[in-house]
Motif scaffolding. Sequence first.
Motif, PDB file in Angstrom:
ATOM      1  N   LEU A   1       0.828  -1.207   0.000  1.00  0.00           N
ATOM      2  CA  LEU A   1       0.000   0.000   0.000  1.00  0.00           C
ATOM      3  C   LEU A   1       0.865   1.261   0.000  1.00  0.00           C
ATOM      4  CD1 LEU A   1      -2.929  -0.631   2.511  1.00  0.00           C
ATOM      5  CD2 LEU A   1      -3.121   0.288   0.187  1.00  0.00           C
ATOM      6  N   LEU A   2       1.900   1.205   0.832  1.00  0.00           N
ATOM      7  CA  LEU A   2       2.756   2.385   0.970  1.00  0.00           C
ATOM      8  C   LEU A   2       3.531   2.689  -0.302  1.00  0.00           C
ATOM      9  CD1 LEU A   2       4.203   2.376   4.551  1.00  0.00           C
ATOM     10  CD2 LEU A   2       3.324   4.337   3.300  1.00  0.00           C
ATOM     11  N   SER A   3       3.852   1.635  -1.062  1.00  0.00           N
ATOM     12  CA  SER A   3       4.608   1.845  -2.295  1.00  0.00           C
ATOM     13  C   SER A   3       3.843   2.711  -3.286  1.00  0.00           C
ATOM     14  CB  SER A   3       4.938   0.496  -2.949  1.00  0.00           C
ATOM     15  OG  SER A   3       5.561  -0.341  -2.024  1.00  0.00           O
ATOM     16  N   GLU A   4       2.522   2.761  -3.097  1.00  0.00           N
ATOM     17  CA  GLU A   4       1.683   3.557  -4.000  1.00  0.00           C
ATOM     18  C   GLU A   4       1.648   5.032  -3.598  1.00  0.00           C
ATOM     19  OE1 GLU A   4       0.205   2.025  -6.556  1.00  0.00           O
ATOM     20  OE2 GLU A   4       1.202   0.196  -5.874  1.00  0.00           O
ATOM     21  N   ALA A   5       2.196   5.338  -2.407  1.00  0.00           N
ATOM     22  CA  ALA A   5       2.077   6.703  -1.885  1.00  0.00           C
ATOM     23  C   ALA A   5       2.747   7.716  -2.805  1.00  0.00           C
ATOM     24  CB  ALA A   5       2.696   6.778  -0.493  1.00  0.00           C
ATOM     25  N   PRO A   6       2.191   8.931  -2.873  1.00  0.00           N
ATOM     26  CA  PRO A   6       2.826   9.983  -3.672  1.00  0.00           C
ATOM     27  C   PRO A   6       4.068  10.513  -2.970  1.00  0.00           C
ATOM     28  CG  PRO A   6       0.932  10.863  -2.492  1.00  0.00           C
ATOM     29  CD  PRO A   6       0.968   9.391  -2.212  1.00  0.00           C
ATOM     30  N   GLY A   7       4.905  11.219  -3.725  1.00  0.00           N
ATOM     31  CA  GLY A   7       6.083  11.842  -3.129  1.00  0.00           C
ATOM     32  C   GLY A   7       7.292  10.925  -3.070  1.00  0.00           C
TER      33      GLY A   7
ATOM     34  N   PRO B   1      13.679  16.347  -1.077  1.00  0.00           N
ATOM     35  CA  PRO B   1      14.349  16.077   0.198  1.00  0.00           C
ATOM     36  C   PRO B   1      13.703  16.860   1.342  1.00  0.00           C
ATOM     37  CG  PRO B   1      15.964  16.407  -1.515  1.00  0.00           C
ATOM     38  CD  PRO B   1      14.625  16.684  -2.142  1.00  0.00           C
ATOM     39  N   GLY B   2      13.422  16.174   2.425  1.00  0.00           N
ATOM     40  CA  GLY B   2      12.859  16.831   3.607  1.00  0.00           C
ATOM     41  C   GLY B   2      11.345  16.955   3.577  1.00  0.00           C
ATOM     42  N   ASP B   3      10.721  16.664   2.439  1.00  0.00           N
ATOM     43  CA  ASP B   3       9.275  16.865   2.325  1.00  0.00           C
ATOM     44  C   ASP B   3       8.524  15.548   2.476  1.00  0.00           C
ATOM     45  OD1 ASP B   3       6.740  17.711   1.846  1.00  0.00           O
ATOM     46  OD2 ASP B   3       7.001  17.958  -0.322  1.00  0.00           O
ATOM     47  N   ILE B   4       7.918  15.342   3.640  1.00  0.00           N
ATOM     48  CA  ILE B   4       7.168  14.115   3.882  1.00  0.00           C
ATOM     49  C   ILE B   4       5.671  14.383   3.884  1.00  0.00           C
ATOM     50  CG2 ILE B   4       8.983  12.921   5.175  1.00  0.00           C
ATOM     51  CD1 ILE B   4       7.615  13.918   7.739  1.00  0.00           C
ATOM     52  N   GLY B   5       5.291  15.608   3.492  1.00  0.00           N
ATOM     53  CA  GLY B   5       3.894  16.020   3.552  1.00  0.00           C
ATOM     54  C   GLY B   5       2.975  15.098   2.765  1.00  0.00           C
TER      55      GLY B   5
END
Lengths: 396, 387
Positions: free
Chosen positions: A85-91, A223-227
Amino acid sequence: MGSLISQIQAVVAMNLRSLPQRIWMSLATLFAVAIVVAVLLAFLSMANGFQQTVKNTGSESLAVILRAGSQAELNSVITRDQVNLLSEAPGIVRGDKGPKVSAELYVTVDGIKRSSQTEVNLPLRGISESGISLREGFTIIEGRMFEPGKNEIVVGSSVLREFSGFELGNSLRFGKTTWTVVGVFEAGASVFASELWTDVRTLQSQFNRGSSAQVIRVALQQPGDIGAITEYIDKEPRLNMDVKTEAEYYQEQAKAMSDMIFFLGWPLAIAMALGALAGALNTMYNSVAQRAVEIATLRAIGFRGVSAFLGTLVESLVLAFIGGLLGTLAAFLLFDGISASTLGGSFTQIVFSFELSSDAFVQGITLAMIIGLVGGFFPALKASRVPVMVAFSVDP
Amino acid sequence: MTDTYLVLKNLTRNKLRLVLNCFAILIAFLLFGALGSLQHAFTAGIELSADNRLIVVNKINFTQPLPIAYVNKVRAIDGISKVTHANWFGAYYQDARRPMVGLAVDGDSYLDIYDNILLSDGGREAWLKERQGVIVGERMAHMHGWKVGDRIPISSNIFSQADGSTVWDMVISDIFRDKEPSADTNFLLFHYKYFIETQTFGKDWVGWMILTTEDSSLNERVAKAIDTNFANSSTETDTSTEKAFNRSFLEQVGSIGLIITSVIFAAFFTILLIVGNSMALSIRERTREIAVLKTIGFAAPRIFGMVLAESISLALIGGLLGLGVAVMLINGASSNPQLQSMLPNLIVPPSILIQALGYMLALGLITGIFPALRAMRLNTIDALNRG
């Protein structure tokens, strides 16, 4: 004005040349300052070395994803479905082979610490090829990489230094399984160098972990953006996870320990510095008392009080400065570069080296000079006020 | 004029020097008292562990599980009187950043072995009857303001339930004390059954086993028998005494003892240098006086004694003041709840006080002995001429 400067020069020279008369008191102060500075630097270099190691580990361009509330890799559990599921996450960076995602397993095994010969916890990390490609500083410096599907391990260079039994070619027994050390890796001066690495699938099957993982690392597009990932997880009820950048994760892990070293080190050094200050004051008051006739005589022949003041102050500062240098030198010879290890946030050993920073050096000398300044100031004040009459008294 | 009067006069003749020396000694004993207590707090758990208690863990590492079947297999081994087991729960209450010690145990057998845990009348029965019951240490209950009968949600940073929740509902059945008042009670115990049936890691495993031998002289034999019994099985064991286990656990943090001892040594050495020199100086300054005293009939040993009395008084004044400050500091620090949860045994133990007194006498002796010898051997004629 010129005469005042030459007066001061003369008095300072007299003070310093008369030092051998008070050799034992002066040496005592000098050594006291040296010991204080050495103790301070020992703690500062310990805190600094530990912090450097942990700081070098965390990258801003990676995110660490753990089960919510688990705080450390060791505690977390993540199922195969959740990884998918997480592999589909954006970013997340997507390469030719799909998203750059590394599901890793983190188990603890025993090692023997060389210095104390006691059993300690070492992390055995199960990792895949894509996981290794995420680590920028990773290189095999001896032997070769482990082969997937075989009970093979590569060990971090720090493990080799601090713990026994992990030499290249050695066999290790974990329960009924036997593993071979096939390589040694370097990973900068980072926490990873304190770990053992093997193929994640092999580790899952040998430690009965099914297809579960404990931590997911992903390469961030920004880099640094986990939003974007955080938002995705919040919306997905099947994912109950905490996301941090790797840099942030390791900073939190190290905070407690480096805080403790730092907050123990400074109060100790200050308390000891106060003790040394008492010694410095003693020495300098004694110096003034001993030279009272001399100082008064100088006043009688026209020297000004300020020259007596500065003469005493400089004597004290010189003693403290030499002490400070000596302490720094001792700290450099005794502590700099020595290897130590302690428990990190994941309940496993982190190997680090004492590292004397230039900052610490400045702080050490500053502390010494403060002792010299305060320890010299009050006696110097007294020196500048020695009455001229003393020069004519028969028995001082 | 008694000798005491003379010693007092000598001690206070240079008030500034007296204050400075006392202050230096104060610092040394403040450090000794505070650091010694800190070290004691770290090692207190080791000292309190029983002699005949053994811990059995997975040989790979103590964080790896053992099959529950081992409990009965171990019980059958000769020389063992009682066996129990425990699981680390990774507990926390509301704030994940503040983990606490929580164990899932088999209540009856656990309390049999840890008989230092004192429950109120009927507390044991009440707890054993209540499936979701938990017993909480006095200190932990006090910190969170918990009372018997409270329902508390305890989270785990490791385990989750079938529905994905990581929070377990528990009811406080009792609040326990320890036989030893200074022992740590900042932990909670709840039922293994409740834990193992609700968590999703698979059944039939325990974290570690604790057992008592019939006599501590059997420890080694029993430990060997257990480890041999499970050698070459799928899960091998590593058995050690509770003391050794706790000690090696502490060693993992680092050589705390070595660091503390080195700092204390450095501080004492510094103070020795300062006070020793200052003492020597004040006797040298008094050369003529001492010669006069000798001339008017003071015997050499008496002079020797007076100088030593002076240096020992100095060490005692500074030292006792320093120790007093250390006691105040440690008492103040140990009432801080955050420090208390990290170092539950933070007190100034009597052993530290006694050691400190010993070191004060030693410091007085060492700093006084050479000046005293010098004063005793002083040649009266020379000394008077020199002046």
